[in-house]
Design an enzyme around this catalytic site. Structure first.
Site, mmCIF file in Angstrom:
data_model
loop_
_atom_site.group_PDB
_atom_site.id
_atom_site.type_symbol
_atom_site.label_atom_id
_atom_site.label_comp_id
_atom_site.label_asym_id
_atom_site.label_seq_id
_atom_site.Cartn_x
_atom_site.Cartn_y
_atom_site.Cartn_z
ATOM 1 N N CYS A 82 12.480 11.895 51.999
ATOM 2 C CA CYS A 82 12.381 12.753 53.179
ATOM 3 C C CYS A 82 10.925 12.952 53.592
ATOM 4 O O CYS A 82 10.270 12.024 54.012
ATOM 5 C CB CYS A 82 13.116 14.074 52.941
ATOM 6 S SG CYS A 82 13.382 15.003 54.462
ATOM 7 N N HIS A 191 18.510 12.163 51.811
ATOM 8 C CA HIS A 191 18.401 12.837 50.518
ATOM 9 C C HIS A 191 19.419 12.241 49.539
ATOM 10 O O HIS A 191 20.579 12.641 49.561
ATOM 11 C CB HIS A 191 18.664 14.328 50.678
ATOM 12 C CG HIS A 191 17.566 15.052 51.364
ATOM 13 N ND1 HIS A 191 16.509 15.598 50.687
ATOM 14 C CD2 HIS A 191 17.332 15.298 52.673
ATOM 15 C CE1 HIS A 191 15.671 16.157 51.541
ATOM 16 N NE2 HIS A 191 16.153 15.990 52.758
ATOM 17 N N GLU A 193 19.749 12.883 46.519
ATOM 18 C CA GLU A 193 20.228 13.943 45.618
ATOM 19 C C GLU A 193 21.299 14.813 46.265
ATOM 20 O O GLU A 193 21.903 15.650 45.615
ATOM 21 C CB GLU A 193 19.041 14.782 45.128
ATOM 22 C CG GLU A 193 18.478 15.813 46.111
ATOM 23 C CD GLU A 193 17.569 15.225 47.201
ATOM 24 O OE1 GLU A 193 17.514 13.979 47.333
ATOM 25 O OE2 GLU A 193 16.931 16.018 47.918
#
EC number: 4.3.2.10
Lengths: 213, 257
Positions: A82, A191, A193
């Site tokens: 990001c 992202h 995650e």
């Protein structure tokens, strides 16, 4: 054993990144750190970040991290996420223009407010699950289906000078670089995650990556 | 255009337990927010929202533990709302693993708080929650006013103007609940949703009133919402998130399947 350093420069919560890395690599040691020595001693580097680019660059300067980041970005498997991707370009339009790390020559630009084909207004930030087209067969895409969806939240996007560094693209409404690569560096605008199965797979691929593109 | 419209199950949490009765036959403890969140993640939820409905100090600490536990096991975006009043409240929720916080009454009380929060943490994690009620009669032009304290306290503030103002103050997303529709199971207030969604540049989440799957599709197609939030339609096992997405996809809406 992998030693993964997640660079902590006060830009956003790093817990999700480290928990996701723990989930895919039980044997790795994962350190959230701003210590250049720990970063240098690591085998893999994760450079995350959310927020505004001016604060990002200020914090990196204040914590004296720019040199070590530039160095490990030449040497070790390195994953920007990001804002951690956007910081790798040369310059960002955000905050009236900020010089960034210049690891990938190019600019970071703002999405234009526009409408889609149906005439509905496209919102900014670009927020949610978008398809990523893998445009280069990179080891970090292993076992991830073409056009899988990843979670994005950003108002600016990377526009590298050379298309040769683009590993994947998304559309909003025009095509933009969703992932960049060169040698030992991979950077994602989305992202991983927060991107459920596909995201965890990408992180697992990163942990097992030898840094060859 | 391939950005998917989002489905967001909402869990009302009181003292660390999911209330408004979640009923999944196949989970051991339907009051445990961690189990419920994992179930929705498996069903394909695009995000999960936790609403701390009482939000006392003691509750907030409990909520932090819930968020920590969920964020260690569920890798999709998490939003926490209810009782977010200070920069420190936000910091603690984000550090626990929340990706966004919902700010409601505190924004009405002090709009500068939204500005401060967005500057500190970035607009991407600041959701302004708006509870709106229609205040115009049938003969008048549509007008909605925002209410606080669970819809009990009128503010005299126009909902659409407020949404626009909150975006200029840094809100990255608007969570819009119709107090008229909430709990009725008769569908979103589509006029309200469309009016707000067309007025702002940031994504709008429609909330309040979902009773059947078609309501979700209508919220997107007719209400122009970017995401739809629902609680009871999923809690009671009437429908899964996956079914909702299939239904939306069959009507031409991009979803993450």
């Amino acid at each position: 054993m992998r030693r993964i350093a997640v660079i902590d420069y006060g830009m956003g919560n790093l817990r999700s990144v480290s928990k996701a890395l723990e989930t895919v690599s039980k044997q790795s040691s994962i350190k959230i750190t701003a210590d250049p020595q720990v970063i240098q001693a690591a085998s893999h580097i994760v450079f995350p970040g959310v927020g505004a680019i001016r604060d990002c660059m200020l914090e990196l300067k204040n914590l004296e991290l720019i040199e070590v980041i530039t160095q490990v970005a030449r040497e070790k498997p390195f994953l920007g996420i990001c804002l951690g991707m956007q910081a790798l370009l040369s310059r960002s339009e955000e905050n009236s223009g900020i010089d960034t790390l210049n690891i990938f020559p190019g600019n970071v630009k703002h999405f234009d407010i526009t409408t889609d084909k149906m005439g509905q207004r496209l919102k900014v930030p670009h927020m949610g699950w978008n398809k990523v087209k893998q445009t280069y067969k990179h080891p970090l895409w292993n076992n991830i289906e073409q056009d899988s969806r990843f979670y994005f939240v950003h108002s600016y996007f990377a526009s590298p000078d050379s298309d040769d560094v683009i590993a994947g693209t998304s559309d909003y409404p025009d095509s933009f670089a969703a992932a960049l690569y060169r040698d030992n560096i991979f950077a994602a605008q989305f992202h991983p995650e927060k991107s459920q199965r596909s995201g965890l797979q990408l992180l697992e691929n990163f942990v097992n990556w030898d840094g060859q593109s | 255009m391939s950005l998917a419209k989002r489905i967001i199950p909402c869990l009302d949490v009181d003292d660390g337990r999911v209330v408004k009765g979640v009923q999944f036959v196949d989970i051991r403890d339907a009051g445990d927010p961690i189990e419920v969140a994992k179930r929705y993640d498996l069903q394909g939820a695009d995000e999960i929202t936790f609403l701390d409905i009482t939000a006392t100090h003691h509750d907030r600490d409990t909520m932090l533990h819930v968020v920590e536990a969920v964020a260690s096991q569920v890798f999709i975006p998490l939003t926490v709302g209810g009782g977010i009043r200070t920069v420190d409240d936000i910091r603690r929720m984000l550090n626990a693993g929340a990706d966004k916080v919902g700010i409601n009454s505190a924004a009405v009380k002090n709009p500068e708080f939204v500005k401060e929060a967005a500057e500190k943490f970035g607009s991407q994690c600041i959701v302004v929650a708006i509870d709106a009620k229609k205040v115009s009669t049938d003969e008048e032009l549509d007008k909605w006013e925002i209410f606080t304290h669970g819809g009990r306290q009128p503010t005299g503030i126009d909902a659409i103007e407020w949404a626009k103002k909150m975006v200029t103050y840094g809100a990255g997303e608007i969570l819009l609940t119709s107090m008229d529709k909430d709990g009725t199971k008769s569908g979103f207030d589509l006029e309200l949703t469309k009016a707000v969604s067309d007025a702002v540049d940031v994504p709008v989440i429609a909330s309040g009133g979902v009773g059947k799957l078609q309501d979700l599709t209508d919220g997107i197609k007719l209400g122009h919402a970017d995401a739809v939030l629902a609680a009871s339609i999923f809690h009671f096992g009437e429908h899964t998130v996956g079914e909702a997405k299939q239904q939306m996809a069959s009507q031409g809406i991009e979803v993450r399947l």
